[in-house]
Enzyme design. Structure first.
Site, PDB file in Angstrom:
ATOM      1  CE  LYS A  56      -3.944  -2.184   2.324  1.00 54.18           C
ATOM      2  NZ  LYS A  56      -3.403  -3.462   2.794  1.00 54.18           N
ATOM      3  CG  ASP A  92       6.781   8.923   0.314  1.00 55.93           C
ATOM      4  OD1 ASP A  92       6.721  10.180   0.352  1.00 55.93           O
ATOM      5  OD2 ASP A  92       7.669   8.286   0.883  1.00 55.93           O
ATOM      6  NE  ARG A  95      -7.873 -13.229  10.121  1.00 55.24           N
ATOM      7  CZ  ARG A  95      -8.422 -12.146  10.648  1.00 55.24           C
ATOM      8  NH1 ARG A  95      -8.341 -11.936  11.948  1.00 55.24           N
ATOM      9  NH2 ARG A  95      -9.063 -11.275   9.883  1.00 55.24           N
TER      10      ARG A  95
END
Ligand code: C5P
Length: 242
Positions: free
Chosen positions: A63, A66, A216
């Site tokens: 992600k 900047d 998960r």
């Protein structure tokens, strides 16, 4: 028909030892794995090389956000490593996203590897309307998702990451066939955990997702390969109905 193995991405969110065990278990059973920033900050490029050596395609979910110059350089470096998918924050703006595409293109060309698919993250599923207001966005999450999806499209981004429930909002903006990757996928009867805006694998595909990120419900089971197989089965039966 799309191969179901091209549509399932297993999120390897764990400590290095656990991830190695999951990679052993899943090798050959699935094609795509996702590496997030926690694992990448610990192991760096070696985890990408290791997963590639095992035959996986790698979605590196860092992600990026900047100034355009930095993101261009980061995207170039990641493309040289050969990651197959990577993410930037759409909130970084049009020029930042375009810089990511430019950097990745250059990196891939330099080493003769395919251009990674660059995906824009719109609004994190952990953000609600209150969270957006706190950072100065007066709109609801859906409106902001649509706005950022349009911007990503304009910047030449290869797809969007969003919740399955937002896929119908972004599909008309992106057009048919463009990549929509959705986390928050839970097979019926599995633990929801901390995910809130969720859908089953079949439902997420119906809503317009092209790729499903599942962590998960696969990794936290005694037999990750069998859990992945069940989801692939559900994807295939959805494909057969389409
Ligand atoms: O274990 P689980 O299936 O919830 O894992 C989902 C994965 O997708 C995690 O790696 C999580 O960081 C990621 N993700 C998410 N929601 C987003 C973006 C990424 O759950 N909006």
């Amino acid at each position: 028909m799309t191969d179901p193995k091209d549509q399932l991405i297993v999120a390897l969110d764990g400590a290095p030892g656990e991830v190695a065990a999951w990679a052993d278990a899943l090798q050959g059973a699935v094609t795509w794995v996702k590496v997030g920033m926690t694992l990448h900050y610990v192991l760096g490029a070696s985890i990408i090389d290791d997963l590639h050596a095992r035959g996986f395609k790698v979605f590196l979910d860092l992600k990026l956000h900047d100034i355009p110059h930095q993101v261009e350089g980061a995207a170039e470096a990641l493309a040289k490593m050969g990651v197959e998918m990577m993410t930037v924050h759409a909130a970084g703006g049009l020029e930042m996203m375009a810089a990511a595409v430019r950097g990745a293109n250059r990196g891939a060309n330099q080493v003769g590897k395919p251009m990674p698919r660059i995906l824009a993250v719109t609004v994190l599923t952990s953000m609600d309307a209150t969270g957006l207001h706190q950072v100065g966005v007066p709109d609801d999450p859906q409106t902001q998702v649509e706005r950022l999806a349009r911007l990503a499209q304009q910047a030449g981004i290869g797809g969007i990451v969003c919740s399955p429930l937002e896929a119908p909002l972004v599909r008309p903006i992106l057009g048919p066939g463009t990549t929509i990757v959705t986390p928050g996928v839970r097979p019926a009867g599995s633990e929801v955990g901390d995910q809130s805006r969720i859908a089953t694998p079949a439902r997420a595909l119906e809503l317009g997702a092209t790729h499903l990120v599942v962590g998960r419900p696969i990794t936290q089971t005694p037999d990750p390969a069998a859990a992945a197989q069940e989801i692939l089965q559900e994807i295939s039966s959805k494909g057969a109905l389409a």
